[in-house]
Design a protein around this motif. Sequence first.
Motif, PDB file in Angstrom:
ATOM      1  N   GLU A   1       0.805  -1.214   0.000  1.00 24.67           N
ATOM      2  CA  GLU A   1       0.000   0.000   0.000  1.00 24.67           C
ATOM      3  C   GLU A   1       0.844   1.273   0.000  1.00 24.67           C
ATOM      4  OE1 GLU A   1      -3.313   0.182  -0.413  1.00 24.67           O
ATOM      5  OE2 GLU A   1      -3.453  -1.991  -0.500  1.00 24.67           O
ATOM      6  N   LYS A   2       1.989   1.235   0.689  1.00 24.58           N
ATOM      7  CA  LYS A   2       2.865   2.411   0.729  1.00 24.58           C
ATOM      8  C   LYS A   2       3.954   2.350  -0.334  1.00 24.58           C
ATOM      9  CE  LYS A   2       2.136   4.103   5.314  1.00 24.58           C
ATOM     10  NZ  LYS A   2       2.695   5.060   6.225  1.00 24.58           N
TER      11      LYS A   2
ATOM     12  N   THR B   1      -1.466   1.263  10.274  1.00 26.00           N
ATOM     13  CA  THR B   1      -2.497   2.114   9.680  1.00 26.00           C
ATOM     14  C   THR B   1      -1.960   2.704   8.392  1.00 26.00           C
ATOM     15  OG1 THR B   1      -1.751   3.996  10.989  1.00 26.00           O
ATOM     16  CG2 THR B   1      -3.568   2.715  11.889  1.00 26.00           C
ATOM     17  N   ILE B   2      -2.825   2.725   7.411  1.00 26.98           N
ATOM     18  CA  ILE B   2      -2.456   3.262   6.108  1.00 26.98           C
ATOM     19  C   ILE B   2      -3.530   4.263   5.702  1.00 26.98           C
ATOM     20  CG2 ILE B   2      -2.074   2.696   3.679  1.00 26.98           C
ATOM     21  CD1 ILE B   2      -1.123  -0.078   4.687  1.00 26.98           C
ATOM     22  N   ASP B   3      -3.112   5.506   5.477  1.00 29.54           N
ATOM     23  CA  ASP B   3      -4.055   6.556   5.102  1.00 29.54           C
ATOM     24  C   ASP B   3      -4.808   6.157   3.838  1.00 29.54           C
ATOM     25  OD1 ASP B   3      -3.069   8.042   7.207  1.00 29.54           O
ATOM     26  OD2 ASP B   3      -1.629   9.123   5.963  1.00 29.54           O
ATOM     27  N   GLY B   4      -6.133   6.252   3.905  1.00 27.59           N
ATOM     28  CA  GLY B   4      -6.955   5.972   2.743  1.00 27.59           C
ATOM     29  C   GLY B   4      -7.319   4.509   2.551  1.00 27.59           C
ATOM     30  N   TYR B   5      -6.761   3.599   3.376  1.00 26.71           N
ATOM     31  CA  TYR B   5      -7.072   2.178   3.232  1.00 26.71           C
ATOM     32  C   TYR B   5      -8.333   1.853   4.008  1.00 26.71           C
ATOM     33  CZ  TYR B   5      -6.933  -2.866   3.761  1.00 26.71           C
ATOM     34  OH  TYR B   5      -7.256  -4.196   3.755  1.00 26.71           O
ATOM     35  N   THR B   6      -9.268   1.192   3.353  1.00 25.73           N
ATOM     36  CA  THR B   6     -10.483   0.724   3.987  1.00 25.73           C
ATOM     37  C   THR B   6     -10.513  -0.795   3.868  1.00 25.73           C
ATOM     38  OG1 THR B   6     -11.611   2.723   3.305  1.00 25.73           O
ATOM     39  CG2 THR B   6     -13.005   0.901   4.007  1.00 25.73           C
TER      40      THR B   6
END
Length: 90
Positions: free
Chosen positions: A52-53, A81-86
């Motif tokens: 993701e990053k 935690t990853i910003d924007g990950y749902t």
Amino acid sequence: MTRMVFCQRLQKEAEGMDFQMIPGDLGKRVYDNISKEAWTMWQAKQTMLINEKKLNLMNLDDRKVLESAMIEFLFNQGDVTIDGYTPPAN
């Protein structure tokens, strides 16, 4: 015979890893204090974090990000935690 450790992530006695997965003092700390179950949980989070990053493990700064996240997850009860990950709905 199974090696048992008190897992700092799971806060319970659990089966330890068969060998040290990463080198150095941090690797020894993980080997002595983290169970196979918690390590498997970390591997899933690590894969998600790398993907993701878009981390490049040849880059020292990216490896430091990953190491910091691993310490937080395994020893400080943190989560990745990853910003924007749902997460997908079950």
